[in-house]
Design an enzyme around this catalytic site. Structure first.
Site, PDB file in Angstrom:
ATOM      1  N   LEU A 162      12.286  44.754  84.719  1.00  0.00           N
ATOM      2  CA  LEU A 162      13.323  43.953  85.349  1.00  0.00           C
ATOM      3  C   LEU A 162      13.108  42.509  84.926  1.00  0.00           C
ATOM      4  CD1 LEU A 162      13.294  45.340  89.020  1.00  0.00           C
ATOM      5  CD2 LEU A 162      14.853  45.966  87.176  1.00  0.00           C
ATOM      6  N   ASP A 163      14.183  41.750  84.811  1.00  0.00           N
ATOM      7  CA  ASP A 163      14.045  40.332  84.492  1.00  0.00           C
ATOM      8  C   ASP A 163      13.240  39.635  85.585  1.00  0.00           C
ATOM      9  OD1 ASP A 163      15.612  40.699  82.247  1.00  0.00           O
ATOM     10  OD2 ASP A 163      17.461  40.106  83.261  1.00  0.00           O
ATOM     11  N   LYS A 164      12.649  38.520  85.253  1.00  0.00           N
ATOM     12  CA  LYS A 164      11.815  37.781  86.196  1.00  0.00           C
ATOM     13  C   LYS A 164      12.510  37.571  87.535  1.00  0.00           C
ATOM     14  CE  LYS A 164       9.809  33.174  86.922  1.00  0.00           C
ATOM     15  NZ  LYS A 164       9.593  31.829  86.341  1.00  0.00           N
TER      16      LYS A 164
END
Length: 336
Positions: A162-164
């Protein structure tokens, strides 16, 4: 990065100037003798020949750290030319990159675990993999501390990311066989992943929409992804199903179902249909409703357990910041 670079490190991470003082790792001081074969070469290229077990990028980092001397003087430029018969030393010390894959204890919200895999709820702000600017404090570091066996797996068993600033559910393997099985299942589109997103602009038209649009590196901005024409630019097919859940004058709450897993897929597809995610500045979103991170949450994760063959379905409640954002816009979401 080569494995030997990871083995020789083993200290704690720190700023460049603090590597020796704070890491606590053993350092190796290796003598150097530049011969006729290295005469006239750049220092970094010459070091590749004299210290072949390390990559050129790693050796360049050591030069930048002041870890290389020639004829008694520190040389800090990789482009410095060396001469035959020059004598030097190189101090093989840890760099942030070489220390990236080390355990760091952190609080992890484990939703499910057995001896084969675990499912966790990632908070917004947590980076999944070490990368420039985030060589420590990542989910990978936390997994290495949580499970000693994770060090035997590529990427500590992480099979998708998942993106940050995206919150929500992830599955992580605890054995190589399960990791391979999960990777195959994701590639075969047998893992169900649904996200909730808060986007700018009221929804118009049919409540459901299928976005089939290839995604690749944005040719005008290499830091972004974009919908691309595959006849003109490299990219991969991408499909997202989008369903309106609630609407208001400021924007809309939608549910996104992934059928492929491209980098920034939901963010790019939502922006491409004129509904950028709230606070997603990279793709045209603006801070609003109290949010300063992209309004995206991995709400539901479903897959068949690779070992038990039991159907597994998990849901993660909206985090407080997204719940408050919905309330500010007069929206709500039924968690049932």
């Amino acid at each position: 990065m080569k494995n030997s670079e990871l083995i020789i490190s083993g200290g704690l991470d720190g700023d460049d100037a603090e590597d020796r003082a704070d890491t606590g790792a053993e350092l190796e001081l290796r003598p150097l003798l530049f011969g006729p074969a290295q005469h006239g070469l750049r220092l970094d290229r010459a070091l590749v020949e004299l210290v072949p077990e390390f990559s050129r990028s790693y050796l360049q980092q050591l030069i930048d750290l002041g870890a290389v001397t020639i004829n008694g003087a520190v040389v800090a430029k990789p482009s410095t030319r060396v001469k035959a018969a020059d004598l030097g030393t190189i101090e093989l010390r840890p760099t942030p990159q070489s220390q990236a894959f080390k355990p760091q204890a952190m609080a992890l919200e484990i939703v499910f675990e057995d001896e084969h895999l675990l499912v966790l709820n990632k908070p917004a702000g947590l980076v999944v993999h070490p990368a420039p600017g985030n060589w420590s404090g990542t989910l990978l570091n936390g997994l290495l501390a949580y499970d000693a066996g994770a060090s035997n797996l590529p990427r500590a068993g992480i099979v998708h990311r998942l993106d940050k600033d995206t919150s929500g559910l992830m599955v992580v393997a605890r054995t190589r066989a399960v990791m391979d099985a999960l990777v195959r299942a994701i590639a075969a589109r047998e893992v169900g992943r649904q996200y909730l997103a808060l986007a700018h602009g009221p929804w118009v038209g049919r409540r459901t929409r299928e976005v089939n649009a290839p995604i690749g590196r944005d040719p005008r901005n290499r830091l972004r992804m974009a919908v691309v024409d595959l006849d003109k630019n490299p990219g991969k097919l991408a499909r997202t199903d989008i369903e309106l859940l609630q609407n208001c004058d400021q924007g809309c709450l939608v549910r996104c179902t992934l059928h492929t897993g491209r980098t920034h897929q939901i963010r790019v597809h939502m922006a491409s249909i004129a509904h950028p995610l709230v606070a997603d500045e990279l793709y045209g979103g603006l801070a609003a409703a109290g949010l300063r991170r992209q309004a995206l949450h991995a709400r539901r994760l479903a897959f068949t357990h690779p070992v038990t063959q039991q159907p597994m379905v998990f849901q993660a409640m909206l985090p407080p910041d997204l719940s408050l954002a919905l309330a500010q816009w007069g929206l709500s979401y039924n968690e049932s």
